[in-house]
Design a protein around this motif. Structure first.
Motif, PDB file in Angstrom:
ATOM      1  N   VAL A  73      -2.102  -5.420  10.977  1.00  0.00           N
ATOM      2  CA  VAL A  73      -2.080  -5.429   9.512  1.00  0.00           C
ATOM      3  C   VAL A  73      -2.301  -6.851   9.000  1.00  0.00           C
ATOM      4  N   PHE A  74      -3.314  -7.007   8.182  1.00  0.00           N
ATOM      5  CA  PHE A  74      -3.680  -8.304   7.619  1.00  0.00           C
ATOM      6  C   PHE A  74      -3.399  -8.258   6.118  1.00  0.00           C
ATOM      7  N   PHE A  75      -2.401  -9.012   5.685  1.00  0.00           N
ATOM      8  CA  PHE A  75      -2.055  -9.081   4.264  1.00  0.00           C
ATOM      9  C   PHE A  75      -2.805 -10.241   3.620  1.00  0.00           C
ATOM     10  N   MET A  76      -3.459  -9.937   2.497  1.00  0.00           N
ATOM     11  CA  MET A  76      -4.246 -10.950   1.803  1.00  0.00           C
ATOM     12  C   MET A  76      -3.793 -11.060   0.352  1.00  0.00           C
ATOM     13  N   LYS A  77      -3.337 -12.238  -0.004  1.00  0.00           N
ATOM     14  CA  LYS A  77      -2.856 -12.479  -1.360  1.00  0.00           C
ATOM     15  C   LYS A  77      -3.984 -12.342  -2.394  1.00  0.00           C
ATOM     16  N   GLY A  78      -5.216 -12.661  -1.987  1.00  0.00           N
ATOM     17  CA  GLY A  78      -6.339 -12.614  -2.922  1.00  0.00           C
ATOM     18  C   GLY A  78      -6.740 -11.214  -3.336  1.00  0.00           C
ATOM     19  N   LEU A  79      -6.342 -10.214  -2.567  1.00  0.00           N
ATOM     20  CA  LEU A  79      -6.616  -8.832  -2.947  1.00  0.00           C
ATOM     21  C   LEU A  79      -5.609  -8.380  -3.991  1.00  0.00           C
ATOM     22  N   ASN A  80      -5.957  -7.328  -4.702  1.00  0.00           N
ATOM     23  CA  ASN A  80      -4.991  -6.681  -5.585  1.00  0.00           C
ATOM     24  C   ASN A  80      -5.116  -5.179  -5.423  1.00  0.00           C
ATOM     25  N   ASN A  81      -4.213  -4.461  -6.025  1.00  0.00           N
ATOM     26  CA  ASN A  81      -4.160  -3.010  -5.820  1.00  0.00           C
ATOM     27  C   ASN A  81      -5.380  -2.279  -6.343  1.00  0.00           C
ATOM     28  N   ASN A  86      -8.100   0.013  14.192  1.00  0.00           N
ATOM     29  CA  ASN A  86      -6.663  -0.207  14.041  1.00  0.00           C
ATOM     30  C   ASN A  86      -6.325  -1.439  13.201  1.00  0.00           C
ATOM     31  N   VAL A  87      -7.308  -1.941  12.462  1.00  0.00           N
ATOM     32  CA  VAL A  87      -7.066  -3.058  11.545  1.00  0.00           C
ATOM     33  C   VAL A  87      -6.942  -2.524  10.130  1.00  0.00           C
ATOM     34  N   PHE A  88      -5.860  -2.889   9.465  1.00  0.00           N
ATOM     35  CA  PHE A  88      -5.600  -2.477   8.093  1.00  0.00           C
ATOM     36  C   PHE A  88      -5.418  -3.721   7.238  1.00  0.00           C
ATOM     37  N   ILE A  89      -6.120  -3.783   6.135  1.00  0.00           N
ATOM     38  CA  ILE A  89      -6.056  -4.944   5.250  1.00  0.00           C
ATOM     39  C   ILE A  89      -5.435  -4.510   3.930  1.00  0.00           C
ATOM     40  N   PHE A  90      -4.326  -5.137   3.582  1.00  0.00           N
ATOM     41  CA  PHE A  90      -3.587  -4.766   2.379  1.00  0.00           C
ATOM     42  C   PHE A  90      -3.379  -5.978   1.480  1.00  0.00           C
ATOM     43  N   PRO A  91      -3.331  -5.749   0.162  1.00  0.00           N
ATOM     44  CA  PRO A  91      -2.920  -6.822  -0.744  1.00  0.00           C
ATOM     45  C   PRO A  91      -1.401  -6.974  -0.711  1.00  0.00           C
ATOM     46  N   PHE A  92      -0.922  -8.112  -1.155  1.00  0.00           N
ATOM     47  CA  PHE A  92       0.525  -8.233  -1.320  1.00  0.00           C
ATOM     48  C   PHE A  92       0.837  -9.237  -2.419  1.00  0.00           C
TER      49      PHE A  92
END
Length: 340
Positions: free
Chosen positions: A85-93, A114-120
């Motif tokens: 899981v890769f959390f990226m601050k630059g993303l948004n919902n 198996n790679v998931f990229i989510f905003p946070f």
């Protein structure tokens, strides 16, 4: 009426995929049993088993540099049966980017099963933790090391909430860690915060978050990261020097020998960017920390240079190497590399 039927069918589709995913988790075949429509999976579903390998991007950039891409790809290959899981601050919902993204690294990582990229958002992440009052009080614009400080806080909150293994984005995985409660040593009696693993809601991580706030000093680099981990570990354990390549254990927490993640120590970080007569085998290592914070010279991987780091890319993140290193060959200049 047709629109209402479409909405109902869409929600049913999402629900069915969530059920199948949870069943696949329980059967220990998360990603090999069936393809999953990743964009319909929720963060809580992906991370529900405390088995995630977690990376964090605390800046607003949306295009991971090659080293970040290599770190995530190598973990995805080594931990092929676990979510990465890769959390990226630059993303948004409201942002969704996938394998068709115009960002090459984002595209190749999104294509990995198996790679998931989510905003946070830190405000949301710190809810129900000791970090929230600190976050409301701190003035980020006045903090010299804010990117590092916010990353230190975020990794603690993520492991507290979800459990798993946290890794810095300059760590290349070469074999899997099978332990669940561990810290990684940079040297004898000195812990790092670049790689660690715990189940969710583990008391040690809660104590670390309390220490983070109680002993906060943003002027000292590392005070909220490796120094914090070292403080907490020393408060619990009578740490001794490492002997041979043997790990230590205290309070059911494994303290892993520096060879596990830091076989090339910080002062020698340039060795990764040199040509070796004989490449090291790293037989005692789980992963390699490349000390990117020290790389003020902006050394990069150059195709055809035969440096240690180029060979690591070829072996452990070949998709990144082909797409982001070979694919840009000719756009830069070949470095002179000293033989070691």
């Amino acid at each position: 009426m047709l629109k209402e039927i479409q909405i109902v069918l869409w929600f049913l589709f999402v629900f069915v995929f969530a059920i199948f995913y949870k069943l696949s988790l329980k059967s220990s075949c998360i990603f090999s049993c069936m393809p999953i429509a990743k964009r319909f999976l929720m963060q809580e579903d992906v991370m529900s088993q405390s088995r995630s390998i977690i990376f964090v991007e605390n800046t607003d950039r949306l295009e991971p540099p090659p080293l970040v891409s290599c770190s995530v790809e190598s973990a995805a290959r080594i931990y092929h049966d676990r979510p990465v899981v890769f959390f990226m601050k630059g993303l948004n919902n409201n942002t969704w980017m996938d394998s068709n993204s115009t960002y090459p690294a984002f595209s190749l990582l999104s294509a990995m099963k198996n790679v998931f990229i989510f905003p946070f958002q830190m405000e949301t992440l710190f809810q129900e933790t000791p970090l929230l009052p600190w976050y409301h009080k701190v003035n980020a614009t006045q903090e010299k090391h804010w990117v590092h400080i916010s990353s230190d806080a975020s990794r603690l909150a993520l492991i507290w909430k979800y459990g798993g293994i946290y890794m810095d984005t300059d760590v290349i995985s070469i074999r899997p860690v099978t332990l669940s409660n561990f810290l990684s040593a940079e040297a004898s009696k000195v812990s790092s915060s670049g790689v660690f693993g715990f189940p969710h809601h583990h008391w040690f991580i809660w104590d670390c978050m309390k220490d983070f706030v109680r002993n906060y000093n943003g002027r000292i680099w590392g005070n909220q990261g490796p120094r914090l981990m070292t403080r907490r570990l020393r408060a619990l354990c009578n740490l001794t020097n490492f002997h041979n390549v043997e790990d230590q254990s205290c309070q059911n927490i494994s303290f892993l020998h520096p060879q596990r993640f830091y076989p090339i120590p910080c002062p020698a970080w340039r060795q990764y960017y040199k040509v070796w007569k004989r490449s090291p085998d790293f037989n005692h290592s789980y992963a390699l920390h490349l000390w990117n914070f020290m790389n003020k010279e902006h050394k990069t991987v150059v195709a055809g240079s035969n440096t240690l780091v180029e060979n690591l890319y070829k072996t452990y993140c070949p998709t990144t190497y082909k797409g982001l290193i070979q694919g840009t060959e000719g756009s830069g200049h070949m470095q002179q590399n000293k033989i070691e």
